[in-house]
Design a protein around this motif. Structure first.
Motif, mmCIF file in Angstrom:
data_model
loop_
_atom_site.group_PDB
_atom_site.id
_atom_site.type_symbol
_atom_site.label_atom_id
_atom_site.label_comp_id
_atom_site.label_asym_id
_atom_site.label_seq_id
_atom_site.Cartn_x
_atom_site.Cartn_y
_atom_site.Cartn_z
ATOM 1 N N HIS A 9 0.684 -1.076 -0.011
ATOM 2 C CA HIS A 9 -0.127 0.028 -0.025
ATOM 3 C C HIS A 9 0.896 1.296 -0.110
ATOM 4 N N SER A 18 -5.230 0.490 10.023
ATOM 5 C CA SER A 18 -4.366 1.004 8.905
ATOM 6 C C SER A 18 -2.809 1.132 9.576
ATOM 7 N N ALA A 76 0.581 4.147 1.228
ATOM 8 C CA ALA A 76 0.995 4.813 2.456
ATOM 9 C C ALA A 76 1.977 4.137 3.610
ATOM 10 N N ASP A 77 2.025 2.660 3.271
ATOM 11 C CA ASP A 77 2.822 1.811 4.167
ATOM 12 C C ASP A 77 4.265 1.474 3.458
ATOM 13 N N ARG A 78 4.544 1.932 2.115
ATOM 14 C CA ARG A 78 5.495 1.494 1.270
ATOM 15 C C ARG A 78 7.116 2.114 1.811
#
Length: 185
Positions: A91, A170, A93-95
């Protein structure tokens, strides 16, 4: 002339990870016994649950090796596909956090920490895109699977567990389990 402070910019995550892997130093004689390390990994058996897939990464050859068929069930991709794209499925936002965590955990493979294969584990959970386009949550547990004669990590393992039914938030969770002292995360 006064220097104008510039914003601290994190280099593109994938390039930073690639640069780090390229800079890894190994025993100069590793080419002699590297095939033996690979045979040792391929002849081990691992108990994998239906919601897990396992792969190994060979830093000397810079390629993924020995992944199991559960990857199709969990992510929807065939075992025969090239899995170098897995990081692109994280994702957005997580990368960056996953890349930075990966680099930090690889630094642990440096000989000065004297990590033992299959004894020290770094864990991170994050969102990754299934082939159907939906995101699932994966808990990736990573550690050293084989070291060279100078105690540098040559092959890592990653046990990936689908935890979508357990964690729905998240946020990213990270953890270290092991006995090695002196490593600051």
């Amino acid at each position: 002339m006064q220097k104008v402070p510039t914003k601290h910019r994190i280099p593109p995550a994938k390039q930073g990870l690639d640069r780090f892997i390229s800079s890894m130093i190994f025993d100069p004689w590793l080419y002699v016994y590297h095939p033996q390390l690979l045979r040792g990994i391929s002849h081990q058996s691992f108990m994998i649950l239906p919601n897990q897939f396992l792969y190994f990464y060979d830093f000397y050859e810079r390629q993924m090796i020995h992944y199991n068929a559960n990857i199709k069930k969990i992510l929807g991709y065939d075992q025969e596909e090239d899995f170098s794209f897995l990081y692109h499925l994280i994702h957005p936002a997580d990368r960056v956090m996953v890349y930075l965590f990966t680099i930090k955990s690889l630094q642990f493979g440096d000989s000065k920490y004297n990590a033992k294969p299959f004894q020290d584990t770094f864990s991170i959970d994050f969102r990754i895109k299934h082939k159907n386009g939906n995101y699932i949550r994966i808990l990736r547990q990573t550690g050293s699977a084989a070291i060279d004669k100078l105690n540098n990590m040559v092959i890592s393992y990653s046990l990936n567990t689908d935890i979508s039914n357990i964690k729905t938030s998240s946020g990213i969770g990270v953890d270290y389990t092991g006995n090695t002292l002196g490593f600051i995360f």
